[in-house]
Every structure is written in C-alpha cells, then in structure tokens.
Design an enzyme around this catalytic site. Structure first.
Site, mmCIF file in Angstrom:
data_model
loop_
_atom_site.group_PDB
_atom_site.id
_atom_site.type_symbol
_atom_site.label_atom_id
_atom_site.label_comp_id
_atom_site.label_asym_id
_atom_site.label_seq_id
_atom_site.Cartn_x
_atom_site.Cartn_y
_atom_site.Cartn_z
ATOM 1 N N GLU A 262 0.840 -1.200 0.000
ATOM 2 C CA GLU A 262 0.000 0.000 0.000
ATOM 3 C C GLU A 262 0.880 1.256 0.000
ATOM 4 O O GLU A 262 0.499 2.277 -0.566
ATOM 5 C CB GLU A 262 -0.959 0.000 1.199
ATOM 6 C CG GLU A 262 -1.901 -1.219 1.280
ATOM 7 C CD GLU A 262 -2.702 -1.491 0.013
ATOM 8 O OE1 GLU A 262 -3.021 -0.539 -0.728
ATOM 9 O OE2 GLU A 262 -2.999 -2.684 -0.249
ATOM 10 N N HIS A 265 1.492 2.218 -3.504
ATOM 11 C CA HIS A 265 0.339 2.957 -4.057
ATOM 12 C C HIS A 265 0.359 4.408 -3.569
ATOM 13 O O HIS A 265 0.124 5.346 -4.325
ATOM 14 C CB HIS A 265 -0.976 2.322 -3.584
ATOM 15 C CG HIS A 265 -1.365 1.060 -4.301
ATOM 16 N ND1 HIS A 265 -1.493 1.000 -5.670
ATOM 17 C CD2 HIS A 265 -1.690 -0.177 -3.838
ATOM 18 C CE1 HIS A 265 -1.889 -0.238 -6.011
ATOM 19 N NE2 HIS A 265 -2.002 -0.972 -4.924
HETATM 20 ZN ZN LIG Z 1 -2.654 -2.973 -4.778
#
Ligand SMILES: [Zn+2]
Length: 496
Positions: A262, A265
């Site tokens: 994450e 991201h």
């Molecule tokens: Zn992902």
C-alpha cells in the site's frame, strides 16, 4: 487561460470535491463504520454519484470542450480536454437512473458479500452478482456495442487492453510459471516458515509499520495508516493519502507486505505534480500502473535479500525472542516460499498470476454469457484444481475471497498481473543507471523514488499507460522481464 478552459477548470474542481466526499465515505465504510450502516450510506452515495453524473453528462460539456480546442492549449490543458471528453463519453452513455441504481446496488452488494463470506454461503451473494453482471453487460453495450462486453471493461481499467492481448500475455506466463512451480514442488529444498507463526505483539508490529513507512520515505504528515479487513489505499488528494493494513498476531509478514504494498500505491499518489491538483489528470494512469508501483515495492524491493538485510537489525530489536534462532537468510527464504495455495492475497510471487488467471477465465465466461452465476463456485473450484492443483474446501476460501466482484469490478484482476510484469521491466531499466542492490542494502530508497517520480509518478493521467511505460523503459511492454526475473530468483532459492 481562455474562457472555455476556465469553465472546464471549475467543472473539474466540482468533480474533485464530489469525488473527495465519496472517497471519505468509502474509506470510512471500510475502516470504522458500524456493520449495519450500509443502507444510509447507500442512499448518500446514490445522491452524490447522481450529482457527479449531472455535472459531467451535461450537454454544455461537449460544447465547452469544442470551444476550448479552438484556442491554443498547453500540453496539460490538451490532456485535460482529452480526459474530460473520455469521461463525458463514458458517463453520458449510461442513463442517469441506471447509473445511480448501479452505485446503490454495489454498496448493498458489498454488504451482502461480507455476510456471505462470513457464513461461507455463496447463495447470499449470488442474486447481487447476477444483477452486477447484467448491469456490466448492458453498460458495455452502451459504450461500444460493436465490442465484446469484456473487452470494453478490460479497456476501461487498462487503456488499450483486450482479451486477445490478455490471452497472449497469460499464455506466455503459463508456459514459464507452471513448469517452474512443478520444479519447485519437486525440489529437495525445504523452507522453514514455522517461526513466522510465532506470537508477534500487535503493538510492536505497529512500530514496525512506522519504521517501514519511514524507510520508504513516505511523509507521515500527508499519509496515515488505518486498519481494515483487507488492506487498501485511498487518496483524497495528493496532500492526504490513506493506507490501511491488517494486523494478525500470528503472522507478522502479512502486515509487513501490506504496508509496503500500500505504501507503493501511496507514493504514486503523493508524488503527482502539483499542477495536476484538482484536475481530472490527478491520480494513477491506470489500475495496472498503480499495481506496478505497489508490487514493485512489495516484491522487487520488500522481498529482496538486500532489503531484508537492511531491516534485519530493526526486526531483531523489536522481536528478539521470536527471531532468536533465525537468520536474515532464513527470513528471506520464508517470505519467498513458493507453494500453491487457496488465497490470492497470500500467494507467493510465482503462483500469484495463476490466481489471476483463474479469475480472468471466469470473468470472461460470465461476461460472454457462457457461465451462469449459480455455476460460478463449481467453475471456480475446477479452475483452481486445473491451474494450481489445489482443492477448495468451501466458498469462503474460494469464490467469495475477493471483494472486487461485489464492488462491481469485472475486468480489474488482469491489471494485477500486468502491473507485476510492468514492475519487472521498470526495475530492469532502473538497474542500468542505479546500483539498486546497494541502495536497498543501505535502506537508501530516495534515488529509487526519484527515478519513479521523474518517469511515472509526476504525470498522473497526463500520459497513457503505454506512453508511461515507454517513457520509463525506453521500449514497449515485454513480459519476458518478469518471467526471467522469476526463473532467476526462484532457481537460486530452490537450488534448481
Ligand atoms: Zn494494490
């Protein structure tokens, strides 16, 4: 700025504000909202998405876009016009009442899926999925009746993607991956993972999350961690990005790789160029590109021997008893164990794409009408047996494991596999100018982040996925980088 462009900027800001509100609602729904709160949320989202629809599917929009194009435009303004036209074309083709009803349906469907998964009873979710498939097939025909519905959705998630390309891509992966898995399962190398199942106090795991966020150079003044059943990332805007993780007391690696994934991201969203803020160009270029960044950090960085060497002292400081008889090499091998299993999000790097292929084949058949929703669990179990050789004990560990279909996303899964393969190509290119291994060994990720920011992150949706990949790698997409990487890494781990 010309008058039309000025009006288009105001429109984009309104769209941004509505999206901001919907993202906050969505983030709340997936983190701390009480279980029985979905109906009121569904009503609110229906109104908000209706407002968004009215703004964009408005006859004044194409007129403004035409007018804007008569004046000289900067490169960014031209990209905004292009992106707005794409959004207009998509949205205006769906009747308003159907669009709002679909948003409401997906909100209810996610709730039904949660109950179905808890009870391991597909029949609770099936009526919702039937409607979702029906909507998706109908919407696809609104967009482009000349194309197969599934091709329309693949292209929505990854501009330019089609079943033809996916078939070729997955066939190439299958040719390398299946024999590799076979060699690994037959090899004499046994990897010990027992120590990973020790007790890892959650308080210490939280400290480790903070350390990992710092190592990735994520600015905590602009990015916080919450907890949710399934980890995810939401961006409100580039100054406020949220990631979530899930702490398991008997599995420390799960949190480590959720935070790094994450975190990848988040870095992408945090490093959009300022000039794109509040425009329709802010945000990742595609789902595949977004996954390329998360998986680049999770696998190519986080699961590398060098990065593990760097975090090893910290791990020992936080967990001296759990790691008393373990070496960094043991840990490296344990978090890279290859073993065909049931759950996609827990799958290793080698078998991961086989999980995606299962979903790809089933989505293709659902969308072309050759598979009925009621037959999906049996078809799922058969695919898992064929591709991974595993027997599915129940629907919770099978067809109900992922939230995507409940959220209305059919055609999303292939972007995970594509992203993984994009990342391999980017890392190979990065290695031409950066000593990646030394940087990882020293925990100095700044030059890697800078490389990605310059070539990918800053551009948002200003360039297409293919242009960004070309920009970063100086050649078109080639999945061989990914298959070569897997063979090299796993041949060494398993002494093949
Ligand atoms: Zn992902």
């Amino acid at each position: 700025m010309n008058n039309a462009m000025q009006s288009l900027r105001e429109l984009q800001k309104k769209l941004y504000a509505l999206q901001f509100a919907m993202n906050v609602v969505d983030f709340d729904a997936n983190t701390i909202a009480p279980a029985e709160s979905f109906s009121g949320r569904g009503e609110a989202l229906e109104v908000l998405s209706g407002m968004k629809y009215q703004l964009i599917a408005n006859p004044s929009v194409p007129a403004l876009l035409e007018q804007a194009k008569t004046e000289p435009l900067t490169e960014q303004q031209a990209a905004e016009v292009r992106e707005l036209l794409r959004i207009y074309n998509e949205t205006s083709k769906i009747p308003a009442n159907e669009y709002a009803a679909f948003v409401k349906l997906t909100s209810e469907s996610v709730n039904a899926w949660g109950k179905a998964k808890a009870a391991s009873d597909f029949s609770i979710f099936a009526p919702y999925l039937e409607q979702i498939v029906e909507y998706r097939r109908r919407f696809a025909a609104y967009f482009d009746a000349s194309k197969a519905p599934y091709d329309v959705w693949l292209d929505q998630f990854e501009q330019g993607l089609s079943m033809e390309q996916c078939d070729a891509f997955f066939a190439q992966l299958k040719t390398t991956i299946q024999p590799l898995v076979q060699k690994i399962t037959q090899s004499n190398t046994k990897i010990n993972t027992d120590f990973l199942k020790a007790t890892w106090p959650i308080e210490d795991q939280r400290k480790l999350s903070d350390f990992l966020m710092d190592t990735l150079n994520i600015d905590r003044n602009h990015c916080q961690i919450a907890e949710s059943e399934h980890p995810f990332t939401t961006e409100f805007y580039k100054g406020d990005v949220r990631i979530t993780t899930h702490y398991h007391e008997n599995d420390m690696a799960s949190n480590v790789y959720s935070v790094i994934h994450e975190g990848g991201h988040a870095l992408y969203e945090l490093h959009m160029a300022d000039r794109l803020q509040y425009t329709c160009l802010s945000g990742g270029a595609s789902m595949g590109l977004h996954e390329s960044q998360s998986r680049l950090f999770e696998n190519y960085i986080g699961r590398s021997k060098e990065f593990i060497q760097f975090i090893w002292p910290k791990l020992n400081e936080l967990f001296p008893t759990q790691l008393a008889n373990v070496t960094a090499e043991d840990f490296y091998k344990a978090v890279n164990l290859c073993e065909p299993s049931l759950i996609r999000i827990e799958a290793d790097e080698v078998t991961y794409c086989l999980h995606i292929m299962v979903r790809y084949e089933l989505e293709k058949r659902l969308m072309n009408g050759t598979l009925a929703v009621k037959d999906l669990p049996a078809a799922w179990n058969a695919q898992m047996k064929e591709l991974l050789g595993v027997d599915v004990p129940d629907d919770a560990h099978g067809v109900l494991q992922d939230i995507h279909w409940a959220g209305g996303d059919l055609g999303y899964f292939p972007s995970y596999a594509l992203g993984t393969a994009y990342a391999a190509q980017m890392v190979a290119q990065m290695r031409k100018t950066l000593d990646v291994d030394s940087l990882l060994k020293n925990g100095t990720l700044a030059p890697i982040n800078e490389w990605l920011e310059q070539r990918i992150w800053q551009f948002g949706k200003e360039k297409t996925p293919a242009e960004l990949l070309q920009n970063a790698c100086e050649q078109p997409f080639d999945p061989s980088y990914y298959t070569d990487y897997l063979v090299k890494k796993y041949s060494a781990i398993y002494d093949l």
